[in-house]
Motif scaffolding. Structure first.
Motif, short mmCIF file in Angstrom:
data_model
loop_
_atom_site.label_atom_id
_atom_site.label_comp_id
_atom_site.label_asym_id
_atom_site.label_seq_id
_atom_site.Cartn_x
_atom_site.Cartn_y
_atom_site.Cartn_z
N LEU A 216 0.85 -1.19 0.00
CA LEU A 216 0.00 0.00 0.00
C LEU A 216 0.88 1.24 0.00
N THR A 217 0.45 2.25 -0.72
CA THR A 217 1.15 3.52 -0.65
C THR A 217 0.84 4.16 0.69
N ASP A 218 1.57 5.20 1.02
CA ASP A 218 1.33 5.88 2.30
C ASP A 218 -0.07 6.48 2.36
N ALA A 219 -0.54 7.01 1.23
CA ALA A 219 -1.88 7.60 1.20
C ALA A 219 -2.96 6.52 1.39
N ASP A 220 -2.77 5.38 0.72
CA ASP A 220 -3.74 4.30 0.87
C ASP A 220 -3.71 3.71 2.28
N ALA A 221 -2.53 3.59 2.84
CA ALA A 221 -2.42 3.08 4.22
C ALA A 221 -3.10 4.04 5.19
N ALA A 222 -2.97 5.34 4.94
CA ALA A 222 -3.63 6.32 5.81
C ALA A 222 -5.15 6.24 5.67
N LYS A 223 -5.64 6.01 4.44
CA LYS A 223 -7.09 5.85 4.24
C LYS A 223 -7.62 4.64 4.98
N VAL A 224 -6.90 3.53 4.84
CA VAL A 224 -7.35 2.29 5.49
C VAL A 224 -7.29 2.44 7.01
N ASP A 225 -6.24 3.10 7.50
CA ASP A 225 -6.12 3.32 8.94
C ASP A 225 -7.25 4.21 9.45
N ALA A 226 -7.58 5.26 8.70
CA ALA A 226 -8.67 6.15 9.10
C ALA A 226 -10.01 5.41 9.08
N LEU A 227 -10.23 4.58 8.08
CA LEU A 227 -11.47 3.81 8.02
C LEU A 227 -11.56 2.79 9.16
N ALA A 228 -10.43 2.16 9.49
CA ALA A 228 -10.43 1.20 10.60
C ALA A 228 -10.71 1.91 11.93
N ASN A 229 -10.13 3.08 12.12
CA ASN A 229 -10.41 3.83 13.35
C ASN A 229 -11.86 4.31 13.37
N GLY A 230 -12.39 4.70 12.22
CA GLY A 230 -13.79 5.12 12.15
C GLY A 230 -14.73 3.97 12.48
N MET A 231 -14.38 2.78 12.02
CA MET A 231 -15.20 1.61 12.36
C MET A 231 -15.18 1.36 13.86
N MET A 232 -14.03 1.57 14.47
CA MET A 232 -13.93 1.37 15.91
C MET A 232 -14.76 2.42 16.66
N TRP A 233 -14.76 3.65 16.15
CA TRP A 233 -15.57 4.69 16.78
C TRP A 233 -17.06 4.42 16.60
N CYS A 234 -17.45 3.76 15.52
CA CYS A 234 -18.86 3.41 15.32
C CYS A 234 -19.27 2.21 16.15
N ALA A 235 -18.31 1.38 16.52
CA ALA A 235 -18.64 0.16 17.27
C ALA A 235 -19.17 0.48 18.66
N ALA A 236 -18.65 1.53 19.29
CA ALA A 236 -19.09 1.86 20.65
C ALA A 236 -20.54 2.33 20.71
N PRO A 237 -20.96 3.31 19.89
CA PRO A 237 -22.37 3.71 19.98
C PRO A 237 -23.34 2.64 19.50
N GLN A 238 -22.92 1.83 18.52
CA GLN A 238 -23.84 0.80 18.07
C GLN A 238 -24.03 -0.26 19.15
#
Length: 173
Positions: free
Chosen positions: A65-87
């Protein structure tokens, strides 16, 4: 002669029991269990990935993965974690509130189930976006593509069935 006129003692005839009609479909319970299970599963996978791997993404470390793609995937993974708590919180609260005949309690339970399902759908869309980013980097990685495709289809099916279950016209649960 008195014994001849008496009827012999017969046991009572059992009456056939009527089949009870099934109650309303427990849509709130179905949705809450689905949302809690996906939230728990993602939290477990995220924690295991953080514990045993340096990459915070749901990706195979062999995929370049390029650095930009790795940052996108990391941001999406963290966003999923932030959605897991309220759900998980909304689903647990919807399960915790006891079903009763009060109209306002019924509405609160259904509203919590809708909120939990909305957070789960957002989380599942983030997962799909992360998989798209990874597959754009390596489109021929079938060992990553097949399990992720199965997970995406399972998430979509569960979300659709949960939404349709909440739309069923039922009496007070």
């Amino acid at each position: 002669m008195a014994d001849k006129n008496k009827m012999p003692h017969l046991p009572p005839v059992p009456l056939a029991k009527k089949e009870e009609a099934a109650g309303p479909f427990p849509a709130v319970k179905f949705v809450s269990v689905w949302v809690l299970s996906t939230s728990f599963l993602y939290t477990l996978v995220y924690a295991m990935n953080r514990l045993f791997d340096t990459t915070p993404s749901p990706c195979d470390p062999c995929i370049p993965l390029t650095d930009a793609d790795a940052a996108k995937v990391d941001a999406l993974a963290n966003g999923m974690m932030w959605c897991a708590a309220p759900q998980a919180a909304a689903a647990a609260l919807a399960l915790w509130l006891l079903p009763c005949r009060r109209r306002w309690m019924w509405l609160v339970r259904r509203a919590l189930a809708y909120a939990a399902l909305a957070a789960a759908i957002v989380s599942h869309l983030m997962y799909t976006s992360a998989v798209r980013v990874v597959l754009a980097a390596d489109p021929w990685n079938f060992s990553f593509m097949i399990p992720c495709s199965i997970a995406i289809l399972t998430f979509a099916d569960g979300d659709l069935l949960s939404f349709l279950a909440l739309l069923l016209p039922v009496d007070l649960e």
